[in-house]
Write an enzyme that holds these catalytic residues in place. Structure first.
Site, PDB file in Angstrom:
ATOM      1  CG  LEU A  11      -1.780   0.739   1.526  1.00  0.00           C
ATOM      2  CD1 LEU A  11      -3.094   1.291   0.291  1.00  0.00           C
ATOM      3  CD2 LEU A  11      -2.458   0.433   2.742  1.00  0.00           C
ATOM      4  N   GLY A  12       2.090   0.746  -1.006  1.00  0.00           N
ATOM      5  CA  GLY A  12       2.226   2.078  -0.632  1.00  0.00           C
ATOM      6  C   GLY A  12       2.534   3.103  -2.238  1.00  0.00           C
ATOM      7  N   GLY A  15      -0.086   0.895  -4.646  1.00  0.00           N
ATOM      8  CA  GLY A  15      -0.573   0.311  -3.919  1.00  0.00           C
ATOM      9  C   GLY A  15      -2.213   1.635  -3.830  1.00  0.00           C
ATOM     10  CB  THR A  16      -1.469   5.114  -2.320  1.00  0.00           C
ATOM     11  OG1 THR A  16      -1.520   4.221  -1.641  1.00  0.00           O
ATOM     12  CG2 THR A  16      -2.573   5.696  -1.742  1.00  0.00           C
ATOM     13  CE  LYS A  45       9.396  -2.859   4.205  1.00  0.00           C
ATOM     14  NZ  LYS A  45      10.531  -2.527   3.844  1.00  0.00           N
ATOM     15  CB  VAL A 132       6.833  -1.980 -19.520  1.00  0.00           C
ATOM     16  CG1 VAL A 132       8.098  -1.326 -20.271  1.00  0.00           C
ATOM     17  CG2 VAL A 132       8.651  -3.240 -19.018  1.00  0.00           C
ATOM     18  N   GLY A 134       5.269   2.416 -17.426  1.00  0.00           N
ATOM     19  CA  GLY A 134       3.349   2.919 -16.450  1.00  0.00           C
ATOM     20  C   GLY A 134       2.511   2.905 -16.758  1.00  0.00           C
ATOM     21  CE  LYS A 205      10.130   0.617 -15.969  1.00  0.00           C
ATOM     22  NZ  LYS A 205      10.415   1.318 -15.417  1.00  0.00           N
ATOM     23  N   GLY A 302       4.991   7.159 -11.582  1.00  0.00           N
ATOM     24  CA  GLY A 302       3.868   7.795 -10.494  1.00  0.00           C
ATOM     25  C   GLY A 302       2.268   6.756 -10.138  1.00  0.00           C
TER      26      GLY A 302
END
Ligand code: NAP
Ligand code: HSE
Length: 428
Positions: A11-12, A15-16, A45, A132, A134, A205, A302
């Protein structure tokens, strides 16, 4: 309708974004797939850490096995990063018949074939669009859109952090270390940004793109890799003066059955569309025998752009579940990898030499090129009055990598050449 239950690993940054899209676009998503999609458990974590979005505390866990072994979960979305442990979690999830969506290029570049093999054996999907470029749907495009063509070249700006750094260095004269710090704060850079700036992220990538594009299992070892840490403001300014931009380019080429894959800072003609891809944006140029030139452009990193690709994969998995066709992906890698030798890899080169400023030096340099059968396209000597040394810039015609290495070796033992300051591949 029974909801599709998702276990989110991480949830970084990404994930957010996944939670925001799944919750914010719930109505659209459930209309498309015919069921609500619910994130039922989230691995982090540190459960006590503050989050940028409201999350029910009861959904958070620090135990990965609680998520991957949860019998109620249908799909695992892996956005935690990492390789060895993460591979274990994914293989365990597949063993238990769960589908997997991942944004993890490190894992897919190193262990993609093994994971995809396991998925096929278990009748599960593993989709990795966000790994690859984004937000650009390039993986689906290579698998489906180009299925009828034979790809001859893939050239990409596939790392947002380095493109952001090079753009700011070029447009604002900014210092490398300041811009790297900014890219980290904006969530573009990897946890350890060395893999961005030294080209490893781009190489991973390109491993994935060339595997799909050439339909052969290219490995990371097959990718010759150089990053941007040696690019100087002087190189960027000379490139501009000569009508080029400096970009970290991944270049995969095929000629007959032979391929080469590389990542390196490259001088690309300003008139080429990829030269105007700036900031955190990525672009992938694909040349196919039948289609000719194509290019795909968008945000390469991003929170929200990356999460869009992750959730699109989730939608694809759920649609496959409804149709009962998970795990029936076509065989994607059926060609044997045959790598080009250095004699077969050809491009133009840019050289910046620091040389003695006296009669006969230019002739000696020209003789080295002539001895090694490398033809010079242009030479420039900026005026440096009252100095005993000067700089010479040379751009060659197409030359093999082997011939160019011979030229550089010869310069090492030529006393008139005080320093080989920079060497770049030139494209466009
Ligand atoms: P991030 O911001 O560092 O987030 C990682 C998340 O995973 C955090 O929530 C962290 O928990 C959790 N986590 C990490 N290791 C864990 C462990 N051992 N056990 C439990 N939880 C763990 O990373 P990110 O930028 O979102 O990137 C995630 C993945 O997406 C990576 O594979 C990355 O390469 C890929 N990706 C990222 C981008 C991007 O623009 N950022 C773009 C494309 C692909 P805590 O929050 O508690 O620390
Ligand atoms: N660090 C990566 C980049 C994130 O800068 O492109 C997206 O994969």
């Amino acid at each position: 309708m029974k909801p599709i239950k998702v276990g989110l690993l991480g949830l970084g940054t990404v994930g957010t974004g996944v939670v925001r899209i799944v919750e914010g676009h719930q109505e659209d998503l459930s209309n498309q797939v015919g069921s609500p999609i619910m994130i039922s458990q989230i691995l982090v974590k540190d459960r006590a850490k503050g989050r940028n979005i409201p999350v029910e505390g009861s959904k958070l866990t620090e135990d990965p096995w609680e998520v991957v072994r949860n019998p109620d979960i249908d799909v695992i979305v892996e956005v935690m990063g990492g390789i060895a442990q993460t591979k274990e979690y994914i293989l365990e999830a597949l063993e238990r018949g769960k589908h997997v969506v991942t944004a993890n290029k490190d894992l897919m570049a190193l262990h993609g074939p093994e994971i995809l093999e396991k998925a096929r054996a278990k009748g599960c999907d593993v989709l990795y669009e966000a790994s690859v470029a984004g937000g650009i749907p390039i993986i689906r495009t290579l698998i489906e859109g180009f299925s009828s063509d034979r790809i001859t070249k893939i050239m990409g700006i596939v790392n947002g952090t380095t493109n952001y750094i090079l753009t700011k260095m070029s447009q604002e004269g900014a210092a490398y270390s300041d811009v790297l710090k900014e890219a980290q704060e904006l969530g573009y850079a990897e946890a350890d940004p060395t893999s961005d700036v030294e080209g490893l992220d781009a190489a991973r990538k390109m491993t994935i793109l060339s595997t799909l594009g050439f339909r052969s299992n290219v490995s990371l070892d097959n990718v010759s890799t150089k990053g941007i840490s040696s690019v100087t403001q002087e190189d960027i300014q000379y490139a501009k003066h000569l009508g080029y931009a400096v970009k970290l380019l991944g270049i995969a080429e095929r000629q007959d059955d032979y391929i080469s894959v590389s990542v390196q800072p490259t001088m690309i003609k300003q008139s080429h569309p990829i030269a105007s891809v700036n900031g955190v944006f990525n672009a992938v140029y694909v040349h196919g025998e039948a289609v000719g030139e194509t290019m795909f452009y968008g945000a390469g990193a991003g929170e929200m752009p990356t999460a869009t690709s992750v959730v699109a994969d989730l939608v694809a998995v759920v649609k496959n579940m409804k149709l009962g066709v998970n795990g029936r992906q076509a065989q994607l890698s059926y060609n044997v990898v045959k790598l080009k030798t250095d004699e077969q890899i050809a491009s133009k080169f840019f050289l910046l030499l620091h040389v003695e400023d006296r009669a006969g030096v230019l002739a000696q340099i020209a003789q080295v090129f002539s001895n090694r059968d490398v033809s010079i396209e242009s030479v420039m000597q900026p005026s440096t009055p009252n100095m005993s040394s000067t700089e010479i810039i040379i751009i060659t015609h197409d030359a093999s990598k082997a011939a160019m290495n011979n030229v550089l070796n010869d310069f090492e033992s030529l006393s008139a050449v005080r320093k080989i300051k920079s060497v770049y591949r030139v494209e466009g």
